[in-house]
Design an enzyme around this catalytic site. Structure first.
Site, PDB file in Angstrom:
ATOM      1  CG  ASP A 194      -1.675   1.289   1.424  1.00  0.00           C
ATOM      2  OD1 ASP A 194      -2.016   1.638   2.559  1.00  0.00           O
ATOM      3  OD2 ASP A 194      -1.899   1.965   0.395  1.00  0.00           O
TER       4      ASP A 194
ATOM      5  CG  ASN B  14      -3.160   5.192  -1.357  1.00  0.00           C
ATOM      6  OD1 ASN B  14      -3.114   4.099  -0.796  1.00  0.00           O
ATOM      7  ND2 ASN B  14      -4.125   5.542  -2.184  1.00  0.00           N
TER       8      ASN B  14
ATOM      9  CG  ASP C  54      -5.982   2.865   0.222  1.00  0.00           C
ATOM     10  OD1 ASP C  54      -6.553   2.979  -0.878  1.00  0.00           O
ATOM     11  OD2 ASP C  54      -5.051   2.046   0.409  1.00  0.00           O
TER      12      ASP C  54
ATOM     13  CG  ASP D 220      -1.287   1.471  -3.827  1.00  0.00           C
ATOM     14  OD1 ASP D 220      -1.688   1.871  -2.711  1.00  0.00           O
ATOM     15  OD2 ASP D 220      -0.086   1.484  -4.169  1.00  0.00           O
TER      16      ASP D 220
ATOM     17  CG  ASP E  53     -11.625 -16.272 -13.622  1.00  0.00           C
ATOM     18  OD1 ASP E  53     -10.985 -16.716 -12.663  1.00  0.00           O
ATOM     19  OD2 ASP E  53     -12.842 -16.053 -13.602  1.00  0.00           O
TER      20      ASP E  53
ATOM     21  CG  HIS F 155      -6.311 -15.687  -6.444  1.00  0.00           C
ATOM     22  ND1 HIS F 155      -5.714 -16.289  -7.534  1.00  0.00           N
ATOM     23  CD2 HIS F 155      -7.614 -15.559  -6.755  1.00  0.00           C
ATOM     24  CE1 HIS F 155      -6.629 -16.509  -8.464  1.00  0.00           C
ATOM     25  NE2 HIS F 155      -7.784 -16.083  -8.017  1.00  0.00           N
TER      26      HIS F 155
HETATM   27  O1  TEU Z   1     -11.751 -19.594  -9.791  1.00  0.00           O
HETATM   28  C1  TEU Z   1     -12.499 -20.579 -10.495  1.00  0.00           C
HETATM   29  C2  TEU Z   1     -12.931 -21.637  -9.557  1.00  0.00           C
HETATM   30  O2  TEU Z   1     -12.984 -21.450  -8.391  1.00  0.00           O
HETATM   31  C3  TEU Z   1     -13.412 -22.892 -10.153  1.00  0.00           C
HETATM   32  O3  TEU Z   1     -12.447 -23.328 -11.146  1.00  0.00           O
HETATM   33  C4  TEU Z   1     -13.493 -23.947  -9.084  1.00  0.00           C
HETATM   34  O4  TEU Z   1     -12.197 -24.072  -8.510  1.00  0.00           O
HETATM   35  C5  TEU Z   1     -13.890 -25.266  -9.733  1.00  0.00           C
HETATM   36  O5  TEU Z   1     -15.110 -25.068 -10.368  1.00  0.00           O
HETATM   37  C6  TEU Z   1     -14.013 -26.346  -8.645  1.00  0.00           C
HETATM   38  O6  TEU Z   1     -14.804 -25.885  -7.586  1.00  0.00           O
HETATM   39  C7  TEU Z   1     -11.649 -18.386 -10.532  1.00  0.00           C
HETATM   40  C8  TEU Z   1     -10.832 -17.407  -9.707  1.00  0.00           C
HETATM   41  O7  TEU Z   1      -9.524 -17.946  -9.500  1.00  0.00           O
HETATM   42  C9  TEU Z   1     -11.560 -17.194  -8.401  1.00  0.00           C
HETATM   43  O8  TEU Z   1     -10.804 -16.337  -7.536  1.00  0.00           O
HETATM   44  C10 TEU Z   1     -12.904 -16.549  -8.703  1.00  0.00           C
HETATM   45  O9  TEU Z   1     -13.654 -16.469  -7.491  1.00  0.00           O
HETATM   46  C11 TEU Z   1     -13.693 -17.400  -9.712  1.00  0.00           C
HETATM   47  O10 TEU Z   1     -12.922 -17.847 -10.818  1.00  0.00           O
HETATM   48  C12 TEU Z   1     -14.814 -16.550 -10.316  1.00  0.00           C
HETATM   49  O11 TEU Z   1     -14.245 -15.595 -11.169  1.00  0.00           O
HETATM   50 CA    CA Z   2      -3.436   1.878  -1.315  1.00  0.00          CA
END
Ligand code: TEU
Ligand code: CA
Length: 532
Positions: A2, A4, A6, A10, A180, A308
């Site tokens: 971070d 700034n 908050d 960022d 994704d 993540h």
């Molecule tokens: O994750 C996708 C996801 O969670 C699915 O592939 C799941 O793992 C699978 O259907 C088995 O349960 C992506 C992102 O990485 C995640 O952070 C998002 O929440 C999700 O898509 C929606 O965009």
């Molecule tokens: Ca920030």
């Protein structure tokens, strides 16, 4: 980081840490979504694909980041979220009002005759994958939250919009994308019910659907093939043989896929919400051997154990500093592209969440809802929730042992792991025996070795023991890897092909003399090099 005050990381904060990343030796950064978003799902609900989320900064900040990263030889990849948008995206608002051409940008259906949802599909984040819209007087599909309506990929205009977005960022200098839910764009025609009462997990009707390869081939020919770019598709639910349908060079689809099989080795994902199961290091080992052997000639592995969405690998698949280093050596010495998730290079672990209020993640909150509906209290499921929560991977990066781990001067958006005094970048960068220093050495060794980059993978141990033993061969150069994947000492006699006299290049514990038979300490990992 971070910049700034908050309490939220960022882009200027990232720029201030590019030297840290350059010192670590990484060559590219994949950002989770940084586009404008109401953050119902950590930015995976995008309201404007062409601008930066207010909390993270501006487009100019991003352009500065591209320049600063390029100066350090670091490429930037973005997260292309093409299966769904935010419900606050203008397309969705216009689709509700049936303003052409947006009427069919999403998947709208009338209720069943009895007024119930069009089918019984379960959402990842809430009971039903359908939500009624009062204005349009129809249901819309959302495989994730109700604020993440699924785009209708059957509509060529929708596909065009996605292609233009991808080109916009590639033209700006981005080097590629992590895609994704990259196997979910094609749904089963007719959107049929799953068998069974109540809402049902319908993965077979939205993963690897009938037109998925047609769509990805089109995206590749219209966009990716026209740029010097890299693509890695998030692909849960497929094994290595099926992954070749997405990544074999002849397919002209993605370059790599992020596979999920290792993530299911301590999880019973057949139940909703997930239950834990006994982690078996032999099962874990065989997954990697299988993917290496099937992708050997015409595929390319994405090597990762964290992201993540996953609990932290340190403390999950191995314990202690030695375990964190072992996992790194295991990944970085295989054939493919190793990914280092933020903080993994420090051996960051899961945090401890004491109350439901401490969680931010929509998936964790949904899991708690399902447990409570099944009659369980928070106290009863607290440990299970804590173990799998995606918030574990999202707690602020631990830069120092100081106030708020040196992450912010304000109040952090999510709790900071209380082990930041022991685990932080500042203390590890000056400690040659730290996890960070081990990653730095490992990354350097790999970058300087064609054998580790391109050599073939030859597995040397198939016995059902928690030992991973393989070699990498390229020309007359050969590397040997020997790993104890368990937390117990293992009596082990290496196979003939393992050259015990090869020069030790790196190990996580001081060298264990390899003679005819010896005991491998818990989590032991070594890398040897010889000319064969
Ligand atoms: O994750 C996708 C996801 O969670 C699915 O592939 C799941 O793992 C699978 O259907 C088995 O349960 C992506 C992102 O990485 C995640 O952070 C998002 O929440 C999700 O898509 C929606 O965009
Ligand atoms: Ca920030």
């Amino acid at each position: 980081m971070d910049s700034n005050g908050d309490g939220i990381g960022d882009l200027p904060g990232v720029i201030s840490k590019l030297d840290y990343l350059s010192d670590l030796g990484i060559t590219a950064i994949w950002f989770s979504p940084i586009f404008k978003s109401p953050n119902d799902d950590m930015g995976y609900d995008i309201s404007d694909y062409r601008d930066i989320m207010d909390e993270f900064g501006t487009l100019d900040d991003f352009k500065a980041l591209l320049k600063e990263a390029d100066r350090r030889g670091i490429k930037i990849l973005l997260d292309l979220v093409a299966n769904h948008t935010s419900d606050e995206h203008e397309w969705f608002q216009k689709s509700i009002r049936k303003e052409d051409p947006y009427t069919d940008y999403y998947i709208w259906r009338d209720p069943k005759p009895d007024g119930s949802e069009p089918n019984n599909w379960m959402s990842h984040f809430c009971p039903s994958a359908w939500t009624w819209n009062e204005k349009r007087e129809q249901y819309y599909l959302h495989l994730f939250s109700k604020k993440q309506p699924d785009l209708n990929w059957e509509n060529p205009l929708v596909r065009e919009e996605i292609y233009e977005i991808a080109k916009y960022w590639l033209d700006m200098g981005v080097s590629g994308f992590r895609l994704d839910t990259s196997t979910m764009y094609s749904k089963e025609p007719g959107l049929p019910d799953m068998p069974g009462e109540g809402y049902q997990w319908a993965g077979k009707f939205f993963m690897n659907g009938p037109r998925i390869h047609e769509f990805i081939k089109e995206m590749n020919s219209r966009v990716f093939s026209k740029y010097d770019c890299m693509t890695v598709g998030e692909a849960s639910g497929i094994g290595p043989e099926e992954s070749l349908e997405y990544i074999a060079s002849s397919r002209n689809e993605y370059n790599m896929v992020i596979q999920f099989e290792p993530f299911d080795t301590d999880k019973d994902s057949s139940s909703e919400p997930w239950e834990k199961r006994e982690f078996n290091p032999v099962e874990f080992r065989d997954i990697f051997i299988h993917w290496q052997e099937v992708l050997a000639d015409d595929g390319w592995n994405c090597l990762c154990l964290s992201n993540h969405d996953q609990p932290r690998q340190a403390g999950r698949f191995a314990k202690s500093e030695a375990g964190a280093k072992m996992l790194a050596l295991m990944l970085h010495c295989q054939k493919g592209t190793p990914f280092v998730y933020q903080g993994e290079e420090l051996g960051m672990t899961n945090a401890v969440f004491d109350s439901a209020e401490e969680y931010n993640d929509i998936q964790t909150k949904n899991a708690l809802r399902m447990h409570e509906e099944a009659g369980k209290s928070f106290e009863e499921v607290k440990d299970l929730l804590n173990y799998f929560s995606r918030d574990n991977a999202r707690t602020p990066m631990q830069w120092t042992a100081g106030e708020k781990a040196g992450f912010t001067s304000g109040s952090p958006w999510l709790k900071i792991n209380n082990n930041k005094d022991k685990i932080n970048a500042a203390s590890q960068m000056v400690d040659s025996d730290s996890v960070w220093s081990f990653y730095q050495r490992l990354i350097k060794i790999r970058k300087e070795s064609d054998t580790l980059k391109y050599g073939c993978f030859i597995n040397l141990e198939t016995a059902k023991v928690p030992i991973l033993c393989f070699k990498r061969a390229y020309g007359n150069d050969c590397y040997y890897v020997l790993i104890n994947l368990s937390g117990e000492p293992q009596e082990y006699t290496p196979p003939e092909d393992y050259d015990c006299d090869a020069a030790l290049v790196l190990s996580n514990i001081s060298e264990v003399r390899i003679s005819s038979s010896f005991v491998l300490p818990p989590w032991y990992a070594e890398l040897r090099k010889s000319h064969n």
